[in-house]
Design an enzyme around this catalytic site. Structure first.
Site, PDB file in Angstrom:
ATOM      1  N   ASP A 187      11.080 -39.903  10.170  1.00 32.71           N
ATOM      2  CA  ASP A 187       9.633 -39.890   9.934  1.00 32.71           C
ATOM      3  C   ASP A 187       8.967 -41.222  10.234  1.00 32.71           C
ATOM      4  O   ASP A 187       7.750 -41.329  10.128  1.00 32.71           O
ATOM      5  CB  ASP A 187       9.337 -39.501   8.485  1.00 32.71           C
ATOM      6  CG  ASP A 187       9.669 -40.627   7.514  1.00 32.71           C
ATOM      7  OD1 ASP A 187       8.788 -41.030   6.735  1.00 32.71           O
ATOM      8  OD2 ASP A 187      10.818 -41.110   7.539  1.00 32.71           O
ATOM      9  N   ASP A 215      17.276 -38.570   8.101  1.00 29.85           N
ATOM     10  CA  ASP A 215      16.745 -39.654   7.285  1.00 29.85           C
ATOM     11  C   ASP A 215      16.464 -39.041   5.907  1.00 29.85           C
ATOM     12  O   ASP A 215      16.496 -37.821   5.747  1.00 29.85           O
ATOM     13  CB  ASP A 215      15.460 -40.188   7.927  1.00 29.85           C
ATOM     14  CG  ASP A 215      14.741 -41.181   7.042  1.00 29.85           C
ATOM     15  OD1 ASP A 215      15.380 -42.139   6.580  1.00 29.85           O
ATOM     16  OD2 ASP A 215      13.530 -40.979   6.810  1.00 29.85           O
ATOM     17  N   ASP A 243      13.881 -40.470   2.881  1.00 27.58           N
ATOM     18  CA  ASP A 243      12.493 -40.532   2.421  1.00 27.58           C
ATOM     19  C   ASP A 243      11.531 -40.142   3.531  1.00 27.58           C
ATOM     20  O   ASP A 243      11.589 -40.681   4.637  1.00 27.58           O
ATOM     21  CB  ASP A 243      12.169 -41.943   1.925  1.00 27.58           C
ATOM     22  CG  ASP A 243      12.915 -42.288   0.653  1.00 27.58           C
ATOM     23  OD1 ASP A 243      12.680 -41.609  -0.359  1.00 27.58           O
ATOM     24  OD2 ASP A 243      13.744 -43.212   0.682  1.00 27.58           O
TER      25      ASP A 243
END
Length: 219
Positions: A165, A8, A10
């Site tokens: 995240d 991923d 960000d």
């Protein structure tokens, strides 16, 4: 045997959530919408702009949601000029390259943001496969972005490791059948484990990560 690492963007490659939050505040404050840590965690993190703006501005039209999203992303790119890779990331990418392990990016961000972020971090050339929200019919939490990445990489789910995240990202990675680490830049370990993370890490220096990498690459 391990053949690919899928990241991923960000909150995973970089701790960029504070900048995203600042951009949302800039765009939504004039609309009377308050963005604080709780709103960011519950309504924004890991979600598509379509979902975010429909939730925060339900009285606005779809076309207006698109316009607000474009304004927010432009604000983010203007603000995100001084960011650094998460600790240990460059060492991990160097190791993967030396091992011949493929690398991909899977993000709900638009392509312009991905290009900007990778350029700011100085790692654009490290990600030959980049799956952005513009390229798929459905974003995370749907597994389609990860399934698309696996197809383009030419690997099976059991040959990859993912790093996420957010709950929506973790659900997408696990929905695609990939062993996944929860990166704890915004959420707690128990929150990531609750949505399916196989393990968690604070950054890419984590000893558990490296033990697994060595084990899988030697298989």
């Amino acid at each position: 045997m391990l053949k690919a690492l899928i990241f991923d963007m960000d909150g995973t490659l970089v701790h960029s959530d504070p900048v995203h939050m600042k951009a949302f505040i800039e765009v939504l404050s004039p609309e009377g919408v308050t963005i604080d840590d709780e709103v960011y965690r519950s309504t924004i993190i890991g979600r598509t702009n379509e979902t975010i703006f429909a939730s925060l501005l339900p009285h606005r039209s779809v076309d207006e949601h698109v316009a607000f999203a474009d304004e927010k992303e432009a604000a983010f790119r203007r603000l995100a000029l001084d960011l650094n890779p998460l600790d240990g990331l460059i060492d991990l990418l160097d190791w993967a390259e030396a091992q011949g392990i493929k690398i991909a990016l899977v993000t709900n961000a638009p392509r312009l943001n991905a290009e900007h972020m990778l350029d700011v971090l100085g790692i654009t050339e490290r990600f030959p496969v980049q799956i952005t929200i513009d390229q798929v019919a459905r974003g995370k939490p749907d597994p389609l972005p990860y399934l698309t990445a696996l197809e383009r990489l030419g690997v099976r789910a059991e040959e990859a490791i993912a790093f996420e995240d957010s709950p929506s990202g973790m659900k997408a990675a696990k929905g695609a059948g990939i062993y996944s680490f929860g990166v704890l830049t915004g959420l707690k370990a128990e929150e990531m484990l609750a949505v399916g993370a196989d393990a968690t890490l604070a950054d890419f220096r984590d000893s558990g990560l490296w033990n697994l990498l060595k084990q899988k690459s030697a298989a």
